[in-house]
Write an enzyme that holds these catalytic residues in place. Structure first.
Site, mmCIF file in Angstrom:
data_model
loop_
_atom_site.group_PDB
_atom_site.id
_atom_site.type_symbol
_atom_site.label_atom_id
_atom_site.label_comp_id
_atom_site.label_asym_id
_atom_site.label_seq_id
_atom_site.Cartn_x
_atom_site.Cartn_y
_atom_site.Cartn_z
ATOM 1 N N ASN A 1 -9.806 1.462 9.190
ATOM 2 C CA ASN A 1 -9.012 1.195 10.383
ATOM 3 C C ASN A 1 -9.528 1.981 11.593
ATOM 4 O O ASN A 1 -10.052 1.407 12.536
ATOM 5 C CB ASN A 1 -7.541 1.521 10.134
ATOM 6 N N LYS B 1 0.879 -1.170 0.000
ATOM 7 C CA LYS B 1 0.000 0.000 0.000
ATOM 8 C C LYS B 1 0.913 1.216 0.000
ATOM 9 O O LYS B 1 1.660 1.461 0.962
ATOM 10 C CB LYS B 1 -0.911 0.017 1.224
#
Length: 276
Positions: free
Chosen positions: A226, A117
């Site tokens: 998250n 990522k």
């Protein structure tokens, strides 16, 4: 069989999410930061049903607070690691950290894991990604065999450039990282979705399950969530809710919503009514 001909059960089975040739049943990705304990993190990840978990390479490498032993805290036989370049402010830093992330994945048993990522964020106040640095780093990492998942502003032109550079996905933000503001860039994200030939993952800003469902209803292929989970009053319950919302939003997208009208439309037909 066309989508219109499928039963709800057939729609729920859906085609898997495929990134760089690897298939996943879950369309929700989660992170590992901001949890109070490793046990809370493990239970929340399990409750979400996710298969991809992102890990901040630099924070693990430096044993930053809350990250000591993090890489060993999860079962990487069951979860796919998505190393990320969080904390990198330049393309050069991100490239170096991506290489470390690939080695970390190999050390933990994922020999064929080339995922990264990509985050290039010089802005420490708003945490908005640098489009030029991101494109530069992505171009180099693709050449080195990485499956690059770049985190970007909701910029349709940048998304297309990254796709043309060989990125495995594009990951536009819904709103700033950790802000919980929801989908503030819906029009641009919709353009990205309509024009992309790689998976579109909405990343950052989602605060509630309804916002997760909204992103999936728009046609996003997956979500990365998250903070909304880790900092909820009950992270495990929120993780489960986000997983359900991701599935519900995907099913709604496949089902196809009704058109928006400027006038009312009766639910029951007027023909055949008994009249006095």
């Amino acid at each position: 069989m066309q989508t219109l001909d499928k039963t709800p059960e057939q729609l729920r089975q859906d085609t898997p999410l495929t990134i760089a040739g690897r298939s996943f049943q879950s369309r929700l990705m989660t992170g590992t930061g901001k949890y109070q304990t490793f046990e809370q993190m493990r239970q929340s990840i399990a409750a979400s049903g996710c298969e991809i978990v992102t890990v901040a390479v630099r924070r693990v490498q430096t044993n930053a607070p809350g990250h000591e032993g993090l890489a060993e805290a999860l079962d990487w036989q069951k979860l796919w690691m998505l190393p990320n370049t969080a904390g990198c402010q330049t393309a050069e830093e991100a490239i170096r950290v991506a290489r470390l992330g690939r080695e970390m994945a190999k050390l933990l048993g994922q020999e064929d894991n080339n995922f990264v990522k990509l985050e290039v964020i010089p802005d420490t106040r708003y945490l908005l990604p640098d489009p030029i640095g991101t494109l530069q780093a992505a171009t180099q990492l693709v050449k080195e065999g990485f499956a690059v998942l770049p985190y970007i502003n909701a910029d349709p032109l940048l998304a297309k450039h990254l796709e043309e550079a060989g990125c495995a996905t594009v990951m536009p933000l819904g709103s700033p990282i950790g802000s919980g503001q929801g989908i503030r860039n819906a029009a641009n994200i919709q353009i990205i979705i309509e024009n992309a030939t790689v998976p579109v993952v909405v990343d950052a800003g989602i605060g509630t399950p309804s916002e997760a469902a909204q992103a999936m209803e728009m046609g996003a292929d997956a979500l990365l969530i998250n903070t909304a989970i880790a900092q909820a009053q009950n992270p495990m319950a929120m993780a489960s809710a986000m997983g359900l919302a991701t599935n519900a939003g995907r099913l709604a997208f496949l089902a196809g919503r009704i058109p928006v009208k400027d006038y009312a439309s009766a639910s029951s037909p007027l023909t055949g009514m008994v009249r006095s």
